[in-house]
Design an enzyme around this catalytic site. Structure first.
Site, PDB file in Angstrom:
ATOM      1  N   LYS A  56       6.031  27.233  24.676  1.00 20.20           N
ATOM      2  CA  LYS A  56       4.608  27.407  24.330  1.00 20.20           C
ATOM      3  C   LYS A  56       4.252  26.535  23.129  1.00 20.20           C
ATOM      4  O   LYS A  56       5.148  26.051  22.424  1.00 20.20           O
ATOM      5  CB  LYS A  56       4.345  28.882  24.032  1.00 20.20           C
ATOM      6  CG  LYS A  56       5.146  29.429  22.855  1.00 20.20           C
ATOM      7  CD  LYS A  56       5.143  30.951  22.834  1.00 20.20           C
ATOM      8  CE  LYS A  56       5.934  31.474  21.646  1.00 20.20           C
ATOM      9  NZ  LYS A  56       6.157  32.933  21.726  1.00 20.20           N
ATOM     10  N   TYR A 275      -6.445  17.841  -6.967  1.00 21.53           N
ATOM     11  CA  TYR A 275      -7.740  18.533  -7.050  1.00 21.53           C
ATOM     12  C   TYR A 275      -7.669  19.706  -8.011  1.00 21.53           C
ATOM     13  O   TYR A 275      -6.699  20.476  -7.986  1.00 21.53           O
ATOM     14  CB  TYR A 275      -8.161  19.038  -5.670  1.00 21.53           C
ATOM     15  CG  TYR A 275      -8.692  17.941  -4.781  1.00 21.53           C
ATOM     16  CD1 TYR A 275      -9.874  17.279  -5.105  1.00 21.53           C
ATOM     17  CD2 TYR A 275      -8.003  17.555  -3.642  1.00 21.53           C
ATOM     18  CE1 TYR A 275     -10.362  16.264  -4.297  1.00 21.53           C
ATOM     19  CE2 TYR A 275      -8.481  16.541  -2.827  1.00 21.53           C
ATOM     20  CZ  TYR A 275      -9.659  15.896  -3.160  1.00 21.53           C
ATOM     21  OH  TYR A 275     -10.127  14.893  -2.367  1.00 21.53           O
TER      22      TYR A 275
HETATM   23  C1  LIG Z   1       7.513  33.227  21.474  1.00 19.45           C
HETATM   24  C2  LIG Z   1       8.214  34.221  22.291  1.00 19.45           C
HETATM   25  C3  LIG Z   1       9.604  34.118  22.506  1.00 19.45           C
HETATM   26  C4  LIG Z   1      10.480  33.126  21.770  1.00 19.45           C
HETATM   27  O1  LIG Z   1      10.737  33.619  20.468  1.00 19.45           O
HETATM   28  P1  LIG Z   1      11.627  32.837  19.417  1.00 19.45           P
HETATM   29  O2  LIG Z   1      11.671  33.741  18.247  1.00 19.45           O
HETATM   30  O3  LIG Z   1      10.932  31.554  19.135  1.00 19.45           O
HETATM   31  O4  LIG Z   1      12.974  32.620  20.026  1.00 19.45           O
HETATM   32  C5  LIG Z   1      10.188  34.997  23.405  1.00 19.45           C
HETATM   33  N1  LIG Z   1       9.443  35.942  24.043  1.00 19.45           N
HETATM   34  C6  LIG Z   1       8.123  36.093  23.820  1.00 19.45           C
HETATM   35  C7  LIG Z   1       7.372  37.159  24.526  1.00 19.45           C
HETATM   36  C8  LIG Z   1       7.463  35.239  22.939  1.00 19.45           C
HETATM   37  O5  LIG Z   1       6.156  35.398  22.713  1.00 19.45           O
END
Ligand SMILES: *Cc1c(COP(=O)(O)O)cnc(C)c1O
Length: 392
Positions: A56, A275
């Site tokens: 993702k 800044y």
């Molecule tokens: C993002 C996600 C993962 C992966 O998690 P990591 O901590 O990056 O290994 C697995 N399952 C679900 C449902 C997620 O949303």
């Protein structure tokens, strides 16, 4: 905007990718062989459970297309994304892959799923009913995952509802291909919530003995209870993040971020940087300016203020000639200033290189210094860096 002629488009591409890369003020190097090796390490750890890959958010910022090609080459066959649009990108690269869409099914979204190709992760009774109705209209029992919420209170059916689904005719309208839940704090091995979720998930699975199960994210793979079930879903660790914070990182680094030094200047006691002059020099200092800023995803609060210095907070830093040089003043949109007084003059000069991620300054350390986690640093990596893929 897609009206540009092929000629002007070609000219634009040659300018941005060839010439600009040669003079890039900041370069992000992505090691796809390290990504593949990391997946294989987790696969071996999870075996005989299947090891999927969570890709993702543009494969946690590294680029979903090159990432899934490398993962497929390493042997990965199941992928998880958050959005349907991301699933389409994986499908285009890997027509044979199994792809789950984690964020569930909005009303009317079911027809967006090409029949049998992409699998929604269904997280409520309404979503189950929508998918069942869609399967009826397609005349096919299409696969989907069922998400059960064992503690996150975010997505998924409550455990009692999931257990009550046993024998429900709704489950005959589609193919329940996976029963899954998500761990709240797997990176904190001693947190009692892990044992509670592991037990809750085991109870739900025993109500549905025919459906394969999945619970572990990357840190879940390293819990002493090792709740592998049939499929594990690592993300962060694939990209080099440490799944066991506070312990040595078993993963290989995948991203490296370097920036060139634009200018170096000498400043005197009391001179202010950036800044609102939030940092003032405690004495004579040499400071260097880098061409990276919050517009590149580097958090603004990573730059030290006088208040941070008084509180003893170590804020952002970069390595120049192997020496850790702290950021001074808040991060600007396009610029970061470093105190390079202790760095060798041979590197701390105009055109020299500063390492922002790499050489032991790992994602988790960068996140900590910015008051966040490595996940946010990784997924925020900007689009303006010259991206170099190696090890394909
Ligand atoms: C993002 C996600 C993962 C992966 O998690 P990591 O901590 O990056 O290994 C697995 N399952 C679900 C449902 C997620 O949303």
């Amino acid at each position: 905007m897609s009206r540009a002629s092929p000629i002007s488009r070609r000219r634009r591409v040659s300018l941005s990718s060839t010439r600009a890369a040669a003079f890039a003020p900041a370069t992000l190097t992505i090691d796809l062989s390290a990504l593949a090796a990391n997946w294989q390490l987790l696969r071996d750890r999870a075996s005989p459970a299947e090891c999927a890959a969570v890709v993702k958010a543009d494969a946690y910022g590294i680029g979903i297309e090159p990432a899934v090609r490398a993962l497929w080459g390493a042997g990965c066959r199941t992928f998880f994304v958050a959005h349907l649009s991301e699933a389409g990108r994986v499908r285009t690269e890997l027509p044979e892959a199994t792809i789950y869409v984690l964020n569930g099914l909005l009303p009317d979204a079911a027809p967006g799923y090409p029949p049998g190709k992409l699998r929604p992760v269904l997280g409520s009774a309404e979503e189950l009913r929508d998918w069942a109705a869609f399967c009826d209209s397609e005349g096919a029992r299409l696969p989907a995952a069922i998400h059960v919420d064992t503690g996150m209170n975010r997505l998924g059916l409550p455990p009692s509802e999931a257990i009550a689904l046993r024998g429900d005719p709704l489950l005959t309208h589609f193919e329940p291909a996976l029963l899954m839940s998500h761990l709240v704090a797997a990176e904190v091995a001693q947190d009692p919530v892990n044992a509670a979720q592991i037990a809750a998930f085991a109870a739900i699975r025993s109500a549905h003995p025919g459906i394969p199960g999945s619970l572990a994210n990357c840190s879940g793979l390293f819990l002493p209870e090792a709740p592998m079930h049939d499929l594990v879903r690592p993300g962060y660790a694939l990209y080099g993040g440490n799944p066991t914070p506070g312990r040595p990182n078993p993963m290989r680094p995948v991203v490296r971020l370097e920036a060139r030094i634009l200018q170096v200047r000498e400043i005197g006691p009391g001179d202010r940087v950036g800044y609102n002059g939030r940092w003032s020099a405690p004495g004579r200092r040499r400071v260097a300016t880098l061409s990276v800023g919050y517009a590149d995803g580097y958090p603004r609060v990573a730059g030290a203020t006088d208040a941070d210095a008084e509180a003893g907070l170590d804020r952002g830093a970069a390595l120049v000639g192997g020496v850790l040089c702290p950021f001074v003043g808040r991060v600007s949109m396009d610029l970061i200033v470093l105190d390079v007084t202790d760095a060798p003059a041979s590197e701390a000069k105009r055109g020299g290189t500063a390492v922002l991620i790499g050489d032991g300054l790992d994602l988790d350390e960068v996140g900590r210094r910015a008051g966040t986690i490595g996940y946010e640093i990784l997924t925020g990596l900007g689009r303006r860096y010259a991206r170099r893929y190696v090890g394909a």
